[in-house]
Design an enzyme around this catalytic site. Structure first.
Site, PDB file in Angstrom:
ATOM      1  N   SER A 140      41.542  24.578  44.443  1.00 38.77           N
ATOM      2  CA  SER A 140      42.863  24.860  45.023  1.00 38.77           C
ATOM      3  C   SER A 140      43.679  23.592  44.869  1.00 38.77           C
ATOM      4  O   SER A 140      43.111  22.495  44.697  1.00 38.77           O
ATOM      5  CB  SER A 140      42.689  25.186  46.516  1.00 38.77           C
ATOM      6  OG  SER A 140      43.938  25.206  47.179  1.00 38.77           O
ATOM      7  N   TYR A 153      38.982  24.153  54.987  1.00 40.37           N
ATOM      8  CA  TYR A 153      39.317  24.601  53.627  1.00 40.37           C
ATOM      9  C   TYR A 153      39.535  23.403  52.701  1.00 40.37           C
ATOM     10  O   TYR A 153      39.013  23.356  51.588  1.00 40.37           O
ATOM     11  CB  TYR A 153      40.566  25.480  53.698  1.00 40.37           C
ATOM     12  CG  TYR A 153      40.943  26.193  52.421  1.00 40.37           C
ATOM     13  CD1 TYR A 153      40.348  27.401  52.073  1.00 40.37           C
ATOM     14  CD2 TYR A 153      41.913  25.677  51.564  1.00 40.37           C
ATOM     15  CE1 TYR A 153      40.720  28.075  50.906  1.00 40.37           C
ATOM     16  CE2 TYR A 153      42.285  26.329  50.411  1.00 40.37           C
ATOM     17  CZ  TYR A 153      41.687  27.536  50.083  1.00 40.37           C
ATOM     18  OH  TYR A 153      42.059  28.198  48.930  1.00 40.37           O
TER      19      TYR A 153
HETATM   20  P1  NAD Z   1      41.134  37.369  48.133  1.00 43.85           P
HETATM   21  O1  NAD Z   1      40.973  37.409  49.606  1.00 43.85           O
HETATM   22  O2  NAD Z   1      41.980  38.378  47.450  1.00 43.85           O
HETATM   23  O3  NAD Z   1      39.710  37.360  47.415  1.00 43.85           O
HETATM   24  C1  NAD Z   1      38.585  36.699  47.954  1.00 43.85           C
HETATM   25  C2  NAD Z   1      37.339  37.398  47.450  1.00 43.85           C
HETATM   26  O4  NAD Z   1      36.214  36.695  47.993  1.00 43.85           O
HETATM   27  C3  NAD Z   1      37.243  38.858  47.923  1.00 43.85           C
HETATM   28  O5  NAD Z   1      36.696  39.668  46.918  1.00 43.85           O
HETATM   29  C4  NAD Z   1      36.264  38.757  49.093  1.00 43.85           C
HETATM   30  O6  NAD Z   1      35.526  39.961  49.343  1.00 43.85           O
HETATM   31  C5  NAD Z   1      35.352  37.662  48.583  1.00 43.85           C
HETATM   32  N1  NAD Z   1      34.578  37.091  49.676  1.00 43.85           N
HETATM   33  C6  NAD Z   1      35.027  36.494  50.813  1.00 43.85           C
HETATM   34  N2  NAD Z   1      33.984  36.177  51.587  1.00 43.85           N
HETATM   35  C7  NAD Z   1      32.851  36.568  50.928  1.00 43.85           C
HETATM   36  C8  NAD Z   1      31.479  36.507  51.221  1.00 43.85           C
HETATM   37  N3  NAD Z   1      31.000  36.001  52.363  1.00 43.85           N
HETATM   38  N4  NAD Z   1      30.613  37.023  50.300  1.00 43.85           N
HETATM   39  C9  NAD Z   1      31.061  37.578  49.140  1.00 43.85           C
HETATM   40  N5  NAD Z   1      32.363  37.647  48.830  1.00 43.85           N
HETATM   41  C10 NAD Z   1      33.239  37.153  49.715  1.00 43.85           C
HETATM   42  O7  NAD Z   1      41.715  35.899  47.838  1.00 43.85           O
HETATM   43  P2  NAD Z   1      42.084  35.160  46.459  1.00 43.85           P
HETATM   44  O8  NAD Z   1      43.404  34.558  46.663  1.00 43.85           O
HETATM   45  O9  NAD Z   1      41.859  36.035  45.290  1.00 43.85           O
HETATM   46  O10 NAD Z   1      41.015  33.974  46.502  1.00 43.85           O
HETATM   47  C11 NAD Z   1      40.093  33.720  45.464  1.00 43.85           C
HETATM   48  C12 NAD Z   1      39.815  32.231  45.403  1.00 43.85           C
HETATM   49  O11 NAD Z   1      41.017  31.538  45.048  1.00 43.85           O
HETATM   50  C13 NAD Z   1      39.334  31.620  46.725  1.00 43.85           C
HETATM   51  O12 NAD Z   1      38.305  30.688  46.473  1.00 43.85           O
HETATM   52  C14 NAD Z   1      40.565  30.906  47.230  1.00 43.85           C
HETATM   53  O13 NAD Z   1      40.251  29.826  48.065  1.00 43.85           O
HETATM   54  C15 NAD Z   1      41.182  30.451  45.926  1.00 43.85           C
HETATM   55  N6  NAD Z   1      42.598  30.118  46.034  1.00 43.85           N
HETATM   56  C16 NAD Z   1      43.504  31.063  46.382  1.00 43.85           C
HETATM   57  C17 NAD Z   1      44.835  30.698  46.491  1.00 43.85           C
HETATM   58  C18 NAD Z   1      45.893  31.678  46.882  1.00 43.85           C
HETATM   59  O14 NAD Z   1      47.019  31.256  47.154  1.00 43.85           O
HETATM   60  N7  NAD Z   1      45.627  32.973  46.906  1.00 43.85           N
HETATM   61  C19 NAD Z   1      45.228  29.383  46.235  1.00 43.85           C
HETATM   62  C20 NAD Z   1      44.265  28.447  45.885  1.00 43.85           C
HETATM   63  C21 NAD Z   1      42.945  28.827  45.777  1.00 43.85           C
END
Ligand code: NAD
Length: 259
Positions: A140, A153
């Site tokens: 991130s 985080y």
């Molecule tokens: P999201 O909530 O759409 O997806 C997260 C996924 O992780 C989901 O499929 C969820 O079921 C899965 N997950 C969560 N806990 C779990 C567990 N205990 N076991 C198995 N699966 C689990 O969010 P996203 O934005 O797609 O996030 C994906 C990655 O990107 C994350 O690591 C997040 O930190 C990172 N990220 C997101 C952003 C943003 O702005 N959306 C920014 C920087 C980094």
């Protein structure tokens, strides 16, 4: 086993992970889907149907090392190898440090950091044997820069950037690359779900949170698309430069970390 390359993407039944899975599906990879969405099996099946690929859906809880190891074993048994590993599953919780619940701290470190270690450890020996592996860890902008109220985080994401660099050094001589992608704000459920807490913590309306918290630090005042992140992952695993690009933390962050 069908002779095709296999990609395992954790947290791939939602958001960024799902967009990444679709990009590999479009290239004909076998896919291992993972995620806790209740309709995860149907989501995985519909991607597999659309792109005519073979897949496994394994809803391992990434907080549980035993389930992670079992998912790795099943994937190797089904497809023979996992060539691409994207450690993407993640959760968020927003709170001042003095009231940050211990259980939330532990869950964030388990899912956002420890899971990548367990997943990588389980798949690494086969990658070494094959002299080929591509690992991408979803960090991130918060792996490069901090924000208040996100102590767990930010700690996990800085940790995963360090883990990535170490993997790059150990993997370089044996055909394995490891890189991190560092997104800014992408409008997925993980962001949507923060809005109520951010409204409470900052005493703001929903619109104010979007403008003054999420997009405040972006030089480009837009949310980043899931496809932009998926494209970056593809670059790190499947481009002409992929075999020599390793140990980097690539911001895809609308200029946030240019500050
Ligand atoms: P999201 O909530 O759409 O997806 C997260 C996924 O992780 C989901 O499929 C969820 O079921 C899965 N997950 C969560 N806990 C779990 C567990 N205990 N076991 C198995 N699966 C689990 O969010 P996203 O934005 O797609 O996030 C994906 C990655 O990107 C994350 O690591 C997040 O930190 C990172 N990220 C997101 C952003 C943003 O702005 N959306 C920014 C920087 C980094």
């Amino acid at each position: 086993m069908n002779g095709k390359k296999t990609a395992l993407i954790t947290g791939s039944t939602s958001g960024i992970g799902l967009a990444i899975a679709k990009r590999y599906a479009a290239k004909g990879y076998n896919l291992v889907f993972n995620g806790l969405e209740p309709n995860g099996a149907e989501i995985a099946q519909s991607v597999a149907d659309e792109y005519q690929i073979e897949h496994l859906f394994f809803p391992a809880n990434m907080a549980d090392p035993a389930q992670i190891t079992a998912m790795a074993a099943d994937s190797l048994q089904r497809f023979g190898s996992v060539d691409i590993l994207v450690n993407n599953a993640g959760i968020q919780f927003v709170s001042p440090v003095e009231s940050f619940p211990e259980a939330k701290w532990d869950a964030i470190i388990d899912i956002n950091l420890n899971a990548a270690f367990h997943m990588t450890k389980a798949l690494w020996p086969k990658m070494v044997e094959n002299k080929f592996g591509r690992i991408v860890n979803m960090a991130s902008a918060h792996g490069l820069i901090a924000s208040p109220f996100k102590s767990a985080y930010v700690s996990a994401k800085f940790g995963i950037v360090g883990f990535t660099k170490t993997l790059a050094l150990e993997g370089g001589p044996v055909g394995i690359t490891a890189n991190a992608v560092c997104p800014g704000y992408v409008f997925t459920p993980i962001v949507e779900n923060q809005i109520p807490d951010q409204m409470k913590t900052h005493n703001m309306t929903r619109e104010e949170v979007i403008e003054k918290v999420f997009l405040k630090e972006h030089a480009v005042k837009e949310f980043i698309t899931v496809d932009a992140i998926a494209e970056a992952v593809l670059f790190l695993t499947d481009s002409a430069a992929a075999s020599v690009t390793t140990g980097i933390a690539l911001p895809v962050d609308a200029g946030w970390t240019a500050h």
